[in-house]
Write a protein that holds these residues in place. Sequence first.
Motif, short mmCIF file in Angstrom:
data_model
loop_
_atom_site.label_atom_id
_atom_site.label_comp_id
_atom_site.label_asym_id
_atom_site.label_seq_id
_atom_site.Cartn_x
_atom_site.Cartn_y
_atom_site.Cartn_z
N GLU A 7 -7.30 -15.50 10.73
CA GLU A 7 -7.69 -15.64 10.23
C GLU A 7 -8.95 -14.69 9.57
OE1 GLU A 7 -12.17 -18.22 8.25
OE2 GLU A 7 -11.34 -18.71 9.91
N ILE A 8 -8.86 -13.46 8.37
CA ILE A 8 -9.38 -12.64 7.93
C ILE A 8 -11.28 -13.22 8.14
CG2 ILE A 8 -9.58 -10.65 7.36
CD1 ILE A 8 -6.47 -10.69 6.37
N LYS A 9 -11.35 -12.85 8.57
CA LYS A 9 -12.92 -13.18 8.67
C LYS A 9 -14.11 -12.02 8.08
CE LYS A 9 -13.16 -16.33 11.82
NZ LYS A 9 -13.83 -17.29 11.90
N GLY A 21 2.60 -1.80 -2.89
CA GLY A 21 1.29 -3.07 -2.90
C GLY A 21 0.88 -2.71 -1.06
N TRP A 22 1.45 -2.58 0.06
CA TRP A 22 0.73 -3.10 0.89
C TRP A 22 -0.17 -2.37 1.29
CZ3 TRP A 22 3.77 -6.01 5.02
CH2 TRP A 22 4.26 -6.71 4.90
N THR A 23 -1.40 -3.15 2.11
CA THR A 23 -2.25 -2.00 2.60
C THR A 23 -3.02 -1.84 4.07
OG1 THR A 23 -4.02 -3.97 2.12
CG2 THR A 23 -3.93 -2.18 -0.26
N LYS A 24 -3.00 -1.16 4.33
CA LYS A 24 -3.25 -0.54 5.77
C LYS A 24 -4.58 -1.03 5.44
CE LYS A 24 -1.14 2.36 8.08
NZ LYS A 24 -0.91 3.74 8.67
N ASP A 44 1.37 -7.00 3.04
CA ASP A 44 1.64 -7.49 1.91
C ASP A 44 0.17 -7.95 0.98
OD1 ASP A 44 0.63 -10.18 2.13
OD2 ASP A 44 2.10 -10.90 1.16
N PRO A 45 0.19 -7.71 -0.44
CA PRO A 45 -0.75 -7.96 -1.62
C PRO A 45 -1.80 -9.13 -1.29
CG PRO A 45 0.79 -6.58 -2.69
CD PRO A 45 1.28 -7.19 -0.93
N ASP A 46 -1.47 -10.12 -0.80
CA ASP A 46 -1.12 -11.85 -0.81
C ASP A 46 -1.85 -11.97 0.77
OD1 ASP A 46 -0.80 -12.34 -3.71
OD2 ASP A 46 1.37 -12.74 -3.08
N HIS A 47 -2.05 -10.86 1.57
CA HIS A 47 -2.10 -11.30 3.12
C HIS A 47 -1.34 -11.89 3.39
CE1 HIS A 47 -5.61 -9.17 1.34
NE2 HIS A 47 -5.11 -8.11 2.40
#
Length: 73
Positions: A7-9, A21-24, A44-47
Amino acid sequence: MAEVKYEIKENLGILSESAKGWTKELNLVSWNDYPAKYDIREWDPDHLKMGKGVTFSAEELKKLRDILNELDL
């Protein structure tokens, strides 16, 4: 292989973005219901998919900050 729960808090910042579109990102992430740690990895863009990354405790992140501050960039 067991499924990894995460879970990304908190999203703390995007370091870069690829042409696909992938983000670091630097995020605060809870892995498998453990207390959240600081985490750098590609998403990825949708995590929903992620690349390999590295996690840091608050103390480790402070030490990394101190090391980076000493570099002549």
